[in-house]
Design a protein around this motif. Structure first.
Motif, PDB file in Angstrom:
ATOM      1  N   GLU A  23       0.833  -1.200   0.000  1.00 40.50           N
ATOM      2  CA  GLU A  23       0.000   0.000   0.000  1.00 40.50           C
ATOM      3  C   GLU A  23       0.875   1.260   0.000  1.00 40.50           C
ATOM      4  O   GLU A  23       0.581   2.229  -0.697  1.00 40.50           O
ATOM      5  N   GLU A  24       1.954   1.218   0.761  1.00 37.49           N
ATOM      6  CA  GLU A  24       2.880   2.352   0.811  1.00 37.49           C
ATOM      7  C   GLU A  24       3.519   2.582  -0.560  1.00 37.49           C
ATOM      8  O   GLU A  24       3.622   3.710  -1.027  1.00 37.49           O
ATOM      9  N   ILE A  25       3.924   1.509  -1.204  1.00 41.48           N
ATOM     10  CA  ILE A  25       4.536   1.618  -2.531  1.00 41.48           C
ATOM     11  C   ILE A  25       3.515   2.126  -3.544  1.00 41.48           C
ATOM     12  O   ILE A  25       3.837   2.944  -4.405  1.00 41.48           O
ATOM     13  N   ALA A  26       2.280   1.662  -3.467  1.00 43.42           N
ATOM     14  CA  ALA A  26       1.238   2.108  -4.403  1.00 43.42           C
ATOM     15  C   ALA A  26       1.018   3.612  -4.294  1.00 43.42           C
ATOM     16  O   ALA A  26       0.725   4.281  -5.289  1.00 43.42           O
ATOM     17  N   ASN A  27       1.176   4.180  -3.094  1.00 41.61           N
ATOM     18  CA  ASN A  27       0.981   5.614  -2.888  1.00 41.61           C
ATOM     19  C   ASN A  27       2.239   6.431  -3.170  1.00 41.61           C
ATOM     20  O   ASN A  27       2.197   7.662  -3.145  1.00 41.61           O
ATOM     21  N   GLN A  40      10.250  15.971 -17.441  1.00 40.66           N
ATOM     22  CA  GLN A  40      10.074  15.258 -16.184  1.00 40.66           C
ATOM     23  C   GLN A  40       8.800  14.419 -16.239  1.00 40.66           C
ATOM     24  O   GLN A  40       7.772  14.883 -16.730  1.00 40.66           O
ATOM     25  N   VAL A  41       8.897  13.202 -15.728  1.00 41.33           N
ATOM     26  CA  VAL A  41       7.766  12.287 -15.666  1.00 41.33           C
ATOM     27  C   VAL A  41       7.623  11.823 -14.225  1.00 41.33           C
ATOM     28  O   VAL A  41       8.602  11.430 -13.598  1.00 41.33           O
ATOM     29  N   THR A  42       6.402  11.865 -13.706  1.00 42.61           N
ATOM     30  CA  THR A  42       6.132  11.376 -12.354  1.00 42.61           C
ATOM     31  C   THR A  42       5.296  10.110 -12.458  1.00 42.61           C
ATOM     32  O   THR A  42       4.259  10.095 -13.135  1.00 42.61           O
ATOM     33  N   LEU A  43       5.783   9.045 -11.814  1.00 42.56           N
ATOM     34  CA  LEU A  43       5.094   7.756 -11.813  1.00 42.56           C
ATOM     35  C   LEU A  43       4.661   7.393 -10.399  1.00 42.56           C
ATOM     36  O   LEU A  43       5.322   7.766  -9.428  1.00 42.56           O
ATOM     37  N   SER A  44       3.584   6.631 -10.325  1.00 44.03           N
ATOM     38  CA  SER A  44       3.160   6.075  -9.043  1.00 44.03           C
ATOM     39  C   SER A  44       3.960   4.801  -8.794  1.00 44.03           C
ATOM     40  O   SER A  44       4.687   4.332  -9.670  1.00 44.03           O
ATOM     41  N   LYS A  89      12.503  -0.983   0.162  1.00 38.08           N
ATOM     42  CA  LYS A  89      11.467  -1.263   1.159  1.00 38.08           C
ATOM     43  C   LYS A  89      11.370  -2.762   1.441  1.00 38.08           C
ATOM     44  O   LYS A  89      11.181  -3.173   2.581  1.00 38.08           O
ATOM     45  N   THR A  90      11.510  -3.573   0.402  1.00 31.16           N
ATOM     46  CA  THR A  90      11.471  -5.017   0.588  1.00 31.16           C
ATOM     47  C   THR A  90      12.661  -5.475   1.419  1.00 31.16           C
ATOM     48  O   THR A  90      12.523  -6.305   2.316  1.00 31.16           O
ATOM     49  N   SER A  91      13.841  -4.919   1.143  1.00 31.96           N
ATOM     50  CA  SER A  91      15.040  -5.277   1.907  1.00 31.96           C
ATOM     51  C   SER A  91      14.894  -4.886   3.372  1.00 31.96           C
ATOM     52  O   SER A  91      15.305  -5.632   4.262  1.00 31.96           O
ATOM     53  N   GLU A  92      14.322  -3.715   3.623  1.00 33.21           N
ATOM     54  CA  GLU A  92      14.109  -3.280   5.006  1.00 33.21           C
ATOM     55  C   GLU A  92      13.161  -4.226   5.725  1.00 33.21           C
ATOM     56  O   GLU A  92      13.360  -4.548   6.891  1.00 33.21           O
ATOM     57  N   LEU A  93      12.139  -4.666   5.023  1.00 40.87           N
ATOM     58  CA  LEU A  93      11.134  -5.536   5.631  1.00 40.87           C
ATOM     59  C   LEU A  93      11.688  -6.921   5.922  1.00 40.87           C
ATOM     60  O   LEU A  93      11.359  -7.529   6.926  1.00 40.87           O
TER      61      LEU A  93
END
Length: 107
Positions: A23-27, A40-44, A89-93
């Motif tokens: 959910e955090e990554i999706a946001n 510049q391009v912004t991606l979710s 984030k996956t490595s931290e988890l």
């Protein structure tokens, strides 16, 4: 049996953490750029393009192909940044978990 119950509890806890991370990554929003920031391009976190900014100084009628290449380059830069953030984030988890080398999460 006690170890099995503990393992089941840890699995449920890990599942909840993965769901929260997803959910955090999706946001998440990440901006990639090319031509020194002129495009510049912004991606979710789901790689959806949320914004595109093009500096007017690069508009010339004969340079449409260059502009297209710059947009693609900025998109790819943003995608790499989203993937890096997901990996971080996956490595931290999963820090401290005895996972086999090369195993990627979430499954």
């Amino acid at each position: 049996m006690k170890d099995l119950m503990g393992l089941m509890g840890k699995a449920k806890e890990m599942q909840a953490k993965f769901q929260a991370m997803q959910e955090e990554i999706a946001n998440l929003e990440v901006t990639g750029q090319s031509a020194g920031g002129l495009v510049q391009v912004t991606l979710s976190g789901k790689f959806e393009m949320r914004a595109l900014k093009i500096d007017p100084s690069i508009f010339k009628e004969d340079d449409v192909e260059i502009l297209e290449d710059l947009v693609l380059a900025a998109h790819n830069d943003a995608k790499v940044k989203v993937e890096a953030e997901m990996q971080k984030k996956t490595s931290e988890l999963t820090a401290g978990m005895p996972l086999p080398p090369g195993m990627k999460l979430p499954f």
